[in-house]
Motif scaffolding. Structure first.
Motif, PDB file in Angstrom:
ATOM      1  N   PRO A  14      20.869  -3.853   0.828  1.00 47.95           N
ATOM      2  CA  PRO A  14      19.470  -4.240   0.644  1.00 47.95           C
ATOM      3  C   PRO A  14      18.592  -3.001   0.542  1.00 47.95           C
ATOM      4  O   PRO A  14      18.821  -1.999   1.218  1.00 47.95           O
ATOM      5  N   ALA A  15      17.604  -3.070  -0.338  1.00 49.96           N
ATOM      6  CA  ALA A  15      16.679  -1.949  -0.492  1.00 49.96           C
ATOM      7  C   ALA A  15      15.812  -1.847   0.751  1.00 49.96           C
ATOM      8  O   ALA A  15      15.422  -2.855   1.332  1.00 49.96           O
ATOM      9  N   GLU A  16      15.521  -0.615   1.148  1.00 49.76           N
ATOM     10  CA  GLU A  16      14.655  -0.424   2.310  1.00 49.76           C
ATOM     11  C   GLU A  16      13.225  -0.735   1.904  1.00 49.76           C
ATOM     12  O   GLU A  16      12.814  -0.447   0.785  1.00 49.76           O
ATOM     13  N   PRO A  17      12.450  -1.333   2.809  1.00 55.77           N
ATOM     14  CA  PRO A  17      11.077  -1.654   2.464  1.00 55.77           C
ATOM     15  C   PRO A  17      10.270  -0.373   2.245  1.00 55.77           C
ATOM     16  O   PRO A  17      10.560   0.654   2.845  1.00 55.77           O
ATOM     17  N   PRO A  18       9.257  -0.439   1.377  1.00 50.03           N
ATOM     18  CA  PRO A  18       8.449   0.749   1.153  1.00 50.03           C
ATOM     19  C   PRO A  18       7.692   1.128   2.418  1.00 50.03           C
ATOM     20  O   PRO A  18       7.345   0.267   3.229  1.00 50.03           O
ATOM     21  N   VAL A  19       7.440   2.410   2.584  1.00 47.49           N
ATOM     22  CA  VAL A  19       6.708   2.894   3.749  1.00 47.49           C
ATOM     23  C   VAL A  19       5.234   2.516   3.637  1.00 47.49           C
ATOM     24  O   VAL A  19       4.595   2.210   4.627  1.00 47.49           O
ATOM     25  N   LEU A  20       4.711   2.521   2.415  1.00 46.09           N
ATOM     26  CA  LEU A  20       3.302   2.232   2.182  1.00 46.09           C
ATOM     27  C   LEU A  20       3.142   1.162   1.112  1.00 46.09           C
ATOM     28  O   LEU A  20       3.951   1.069   0.195  1.00 46.09           O
ATOM     29  N   ALA A  21       2.067   0.410   1.212  1.00 46.64           N
ATOM     30  CA  ALA A  21       1.692  -0.503   0.138  1.00 46.64           C
ATOM     31  C   ALA A  21       1.264   0.339  -1.059  1.00 46.64           C
ATOM     32  O   ALA A  21       0.803   1.484  -0.884  1.00 46.64           O
ATOM     33  N   PRO A  22       1.405  -0.180  -2.278  1.00 50.26           N
ATOM     34  CA  PRO A  22       1.057   0.624  -3.463  1.00 50.26           C
ATOM     35  C   PRO A  22      -0.356   1.202  -3.438  1.00 50.26           C
ATOM     36  O   PRO A  22      -0.558   2.359  -3.797  1.00 50.26           O
ATOM     37  N   ALA A  23      -1.354   0.443  -3.004  1.00 46.04           N
ATOM     38  CA  ALA A  23      -2.728   0.962  -2.961  1.00 46.04           C
ATOM     39  C   ALA A  23      -2.847   2.105  -1.963  1.00 46.04           C
ATOM     40  O   ALA A  23      -3.500   3.121  -2.225  1.00 46.04           O
ATOM     41  N   ALA A  24      -2.200   1.959  -0.813  1.00 44.61           N
ATOM     42  CA  ALA A  24      -2.235   3.021   0.195  1.00 44.61           C
ATOM     43  C   ALA A  24      -1.470   4.240  -0.298  1.00 44.61           C
ATOM     44  O   ALA A  24      -1.875   5.376  -0.035  1.00 44.61           O
ATOM     45  N   ALA A  61      -1.513  13.669   4.861  1.00 46.64           N
ATOM     46  CA  ALA A  61      -2.172  12.621   4.087  1.00 46.64           C
ATOM     47  C   ALA A  61      -1.843  11.245   4.649  1.00 46.64           C
ATOM     48  O   ALA A  61      -2.720  10.377   4.743  1.00 46.64           O
ATOM     49  N   ALA A  62      -0.599  11.029   5.023  1.00 45.95           N
ATOM     50  CA  ALA A  62      -0.204   9.741   5.596  1.00 45.95           C
ATOM     51  C   ALA A  62      -0.878   9.515   6.945  1.00 45.95           C
ATOM     52  O   ALA A  62      -1.339   8.409   7.234  1.00 45.95           O
ATOM     53  N   ASP A  63      -0.953  10.556   7.767  1.00 40.75           N
ATOM     54  CA  ASP A  63      -1.648  10.436   9.052  1.00 40.75           C
ATOM     55  C   ASP A  63      -3.121  10.087   8.839  1.00 40.75           C
ATOM     56  O   ASP A  63      -3.672   9.240   9.534  1.00 40.75           O
ATOM     57  N   ALA A  64      -3.753  10.748   7.872  1.00 43.15           N
ATOM     58  CA  ALA A  64      -5.171  10.481   7.593  1.00 43.15           C
ATOM     59  C   ALA A  64      -5.388   9.048   7.124  1.00 43.15           C
ATOM     60  O   ALA A  64      -6.427   8.448   7.393  1.00 43.15           O
ATOM     61  N   ALA A  65      -4.403   8.487   6.425  1.00 38.03           N
ATOM     62  CA  ALA A  65      -4.498   7.109   5.935  1.00 38.03           C
ATOM     63  C   ALA A  65      -4.079   6.093   6.997  1.00 38.03           C
ATOM     64  O   ALA A  65      -4.145   4.893   6.761  1.00 38.03           O
ATOM     65  N   GLY A  66      -3.628   6.581   8.144  1.00 34.58           N
ATOM     66  CA  GLY A  66      -3.183   5.690   9.205  1.00 34.58           C
ATOM     67  C   GLY A  66      -1.809   5.097   8.955  1.00 34.58           C
ATOM     68  O   GLY A  66      -1.436   4.107   9.571  1.00 34.58           O
ATOM     69  N   ALA A  67      -1.055   5.713   8.053  1.00 36.58           N
ATOM     70  CA  ALA A  67       0.286   5.210   7.736  1.00 36.58           C
ATOM     71  C   ALA A  67       1.290   5.740   8.756  1.00 36.58           C
ATOM     72  O   ALA A  67       1.198   6.873   9.204  1.00 36.58           O
ATOM     73  N   ASP A  68       2.240   4.904   9.103  1.00 31.68           N
ATOM     74  CA  ASP A  68       3.301   5.302  10.021  1.00 31.68           C
ATOM     75  C   ASP A  68       4.514   5.689   9.187  1.00 31.68           C
ATOM     76  O   ASP A  68       5.189   4.832   8.630  1.00 31.68           O
ATOM     77  N   ILE A  69       4.762   6.969   9.081  1.00 32.27           N
ATOM     78  CA  ILE A  69       5.880   7.420   8.251  1.00 32.27           C
ATOM     79  C   ILE A  69       7.037   7.940   9.095  1.00 32.27           C
ATOM     80  O   ILE A  69       7.905   8.630   8.599  1.00 32.27           O
ATOM     81  N   ASP A  70       7.051   7.574  10.372  1.00 32.93           N
ATOM     82  CA  ASP A  70       8.120   8.058  11.243  1.00 32.93           C
ATOM     83  C   ASP A  70       9.505   7.626  10.769  1.00 32.93           C
ATOM     84  O   ASP A  70      10.458   8.394  10.838  1.00 32.93           O
ATOM     85  N   ALA A  71       9.634   6.410  10.276  1.00 36.61           N
ATOM     86  CA  ALA A  71      10.943   5.952   9.790  1.00 36.61           C
ATOM     87  C   ALA A  71      11.373   6.787   8.591  1.00 36.61           C
ATOM     88  O   ALA A  71      12.540   7.165   8.468  1.00 36.61           O
TER      89      ALA A  71
END
Length: 99
Positions: A14-24, A61-71
């Protein structure tokens, strides 16, 4: 704007889910590009490898957007598909986030 990515899908896994939504992802890309433009006009290229500068741009950039990119960081820091150790990942996070 990109948001690209993708990959995977082979071998019935199975494909891994994207880390961010396309707009983010578009917002993170724009922010990372801005960081890179500023970094390239500084002494950063003399002090750090291109990979380190690029990764720092993505993380900030991800931190500034509030994205969790730890995975994503865990997968990226691992070797040969094996997850990185928590200690190594913690050191990477600390260095990238300037803490």
């Amino acid at each position: 704007g990109g948001g690209g990515g993708g990959g995977g899908g082979g071998g019935g896994e199975p494909a891994e889910p994207p880390v961010l939504a396309p707009a983010a992802a578009d917002a993170v890309e724009a922010s990372a590009r801005q960081f890179l433009n500023l970094a390239l006009c500084s002494d950063a290229p003399l002090l750090h490898s291109p990979q380190q500068i690029a990764l720092a741009a993505i993380v900030r950039a991800a931190d500034a957007a509030g994205a969790d990119i730890d995975a994503w960081l865990a997968r990226a820091a691992g070797e040969k598909g094996e997850p990185a150790s928590e200690a190594a990942l913690g050191q990477l996070r600390q260095r990238l986030r300037g803490g």
